[in-house]
Design a protein around this motif. Structure first.
Motif, PDB file in Angstrom:
ATOM      1  N   ALA A  29      -9.035  -3.771 -16.333  1.00 32.65           N
ATOM      2  CA  ALA A  29      -9.515  -4.532 -15.176  1.00 32.65           C
ATOM      3  C   ALA A  29      -8.609  -4.341 -13.960  1.00 32.65           C
ATOM      4  CB  ALA A  29      -9.606  -6.014 -15.534  1.00 32.65           C
ATOM      5  N   TRP A  32      -8.694  -0.545 -12.500  1.00 34.39           N
ATOM      6  CA  TRP A  32      -9.947  -0.173 -11.841  1.00 34.39           C
ATOM      7  C   TRP A  32     -10.006  -0.872 -10.482  1.00 34.39           C
ATOM      8  CZ3 TRP A  32     -15.392  -2.019 -13.627  1.00 34.39           C
ATOM      9  CH2 TRP A  32     -16.367  -1.311 -12.936  1.00 34.39           C
ATOM     10  N   SER A  35     -13.104  -1.780  -8.140  1.00 35.69           N
ATOM     11  CA  SER A  35     -14.004  -2.898  -8.443  1.00 35.69           C
ATOM     12  C   SER A  35     -13.636  -4.175  -7.694  1.00 35.69           C
ATOM     13  CB  SER A  35     -14.014  -3.169  -9.950  1.00 35.69           C
ATOM     14  OG  SER A  35     -12.764  -3.689 -10.359  1.00 35.69           O
ATOM     15  N   TYR A  36     -12.406  -4.277  -7.217  1.00 36.22           N
ATOM     16  CA  TYR A  36     -12.000  -5.511  -6.541  1.00 36.22           C
ATOM     17  C   TYR A  36     -11.301  -5.276  -5.202  1.00 36.22           C
ATOM     18  CZ  TYR A  36      -7.388  -4.631  -8.658  1.00 36.22           C
ATOM     19  OH  TYR A  36      -6.199  -4.078  -9.047  1.00 36.22           O
ATOM     20  N   TYR A  52      -9.072 -12.610  -7.349  1.00 34.31           N
ATOM     21  CA  TYR A  52      -9.485 -11.870  -8.545  1.00 34.31           C
ATOM     22  C   TYR A  52      -8.265 -11.528  -9.402  1.00 34.31           C
ATOM     23  CZ  TYR A  52     -11.545  -8.129 -11.371  1.00 34.31           C
ATOM     24  OH  TYR A  52     -11.967  -7.338 -12.406  1.00 34.31           O
TER      25      TYR A  52
END
Length: 97
Positions: A29, A32, A35-36, A52
């Motif tokens: 998470a 990557w 993605s944020y 996040y």
């Protein structure tokens, strides 16, 4: 190679796969970034990028505790299986003499 009992390669079980996934998920998470890497949606004025990552601190804690508890469960089960196997082997050996 060692001939000592209990030494060797580990066994891959579904429980151990779940433990591995619990420990790997936060890394995936956070690595990557695409993605944020954005600012919207904001949460109480904090851009998505920051909240996040802070959310993943909490999620990582929960996943690590879960992995630890699953590992303890796995080790207790393994110890009881080893003890019952040793007991069965000793009772077999005693009956043969």
């Amino acid at each position: 190679m060692s001939d000592a009992p209990g030494v060797g390669r580990g066994v891959v079980t579904p429980l151990r796969v779940a433990i591995g996934l619990c420990l790997v998920a936060p890394f995936v998470a956070m690595l990557w970034v695409g993605s944020y890497a954005k600012t919207d949606p904001t949460f109480i004025g904090i851009p998505f990028f920051y909240w996040y990552q802070m959310l993943w601190v909490l999620i990582s804690t929960v996943l690590t505790v879960t992995a630890y508890k699953l590992w303890q469960f796995d080790q207790r089960g393994r110890a009881s299986r080893d003890a019952s196997a040793a007991s069965a082997a000793s009772s077999k050996g005693g009956a043969a003499e």
